[in-house]
Design an enzyme around this catalytic site. Structure first.
Site: not given
Length: 194
Positions: A13-15, A169
Site C-alpha cells: 500500500d502507499m499512504d 496499514d
C-alpha cells in the site's frame, strides 16, 4: 531482515505504509469535513485509509445522512491536500524491506489514491523507479476492501495471488489482501507487526 523468501512478489500500500502522508491527508479531510458539515472523527477517517476519495465521500454521506455531490467533495479534498504542498516522509521499516528485496522479488504498489496523486508522491519520494507496477483507484472499478487493486497488481507482475505478500496499514487493506488470497503484514505507527 524479514524473511520473505516464501513469496514471489511484494505488494505495498502507499499512504501510511510506504509514505507517511496520512497527517496531511488528515488535515485536508478535516478542512473538507468542516466545509461540508461532516463531523470530523480522526479515528474513523484513519480507518478509511486506502478507500478511494470518492468512496470515502459516499461513506461520509451515508454515515451522517448527508447528500453532498461526491465528485465535488472529492475534488475539493484533493485541491485542499495539494495546497498543503507537503513532501511527506518515507516510512523506514517498509522502505528498507522494499530496497532489500528489490531485484529479488517482484514489487508493486496497490493504493487507494488516484493515479495522478500516487505517481506524483512516488516520484517525489524516489520510490517510483524502485517498483515494477503501480495500481491506483483510477485503474480499478472496485476500491479496497474489494480485492481488485491487489489482484490487478499481481496480474501485472505475472504472479499468482497466493505467492504475494501485502504490506498494509489499515483493516480495510487487510480485508482486501485476505479477499485476494494474499498474506498480509500490518504496518502500525511505522513499525511492522510480525
Amino acid at each position: 531482515m524479514l524473511d520473505l523468501s516464501a513469496y514471489q512478489a511484494i505488494v505495498f500500500d502507499m499512504d501510511g505504509t510506504l509514505i507517511d502522508s496520512m497527517g496531511s491527508h488528515g488535515v485536508a479531510w478535516r478542512q473538507t469535513c468542516e466545509r461540508y458539515g461532516y463531523p470530523f472523527d480522526p479515528v474513523y477517517m484513519h480507518s478509511l485509509g486506502g478507500v478511494p476519495t470518492d468512496q470515502t465521500v459516499v461513506l461520509l454521506n451515508e454515515k451522517y445522512g448527508l447528500s453532498h455531490d461526491v465528485d465535488e467533495v472529492a475534488r475539493v479534498k484533493r485541491e485542499l491536500w495539494e495546497q498543503l504542498d507537503e513532501v511527506p516522509a518515507l516510512i523506514p521499516a517498509t522502505v528498507e524491506v522494499l530496497k532489500h528485496y528489490r531485484g529479488r522479488l517482484k514489487i508493486g504498489i496497490g493504493t487507494g489514491a488516484d493515479r495522478g496523486h500516487a505517481l506524483k508522491m512516488l516520484a517525489e519520494t524516489g520510490l517510483l523507479e524502485l517498483v515494477q507496477t503501480v495500481v491506483t483507484a483510477t485503474d480499478v472499478v472496485h476500491g479496497k476492501p474489494h480485492p481488485e487493486t491487489f489482484l490487478t497488481v499481481a496480474a501485472q507482475l505475472g504472479v499468482a495471488p497466493q505467492h504475494c505478500v501485502v504490506f498494509e496499514d489499515t483493516a480495510i487493506g487487510q480485508q482486501a489482501a485476505a479477499a485476494a488470497g494474499m498474506d498480509c503484514i500490518l504496518v502500525q505507527n511505522g513499525e511492522l507487526q510480525i
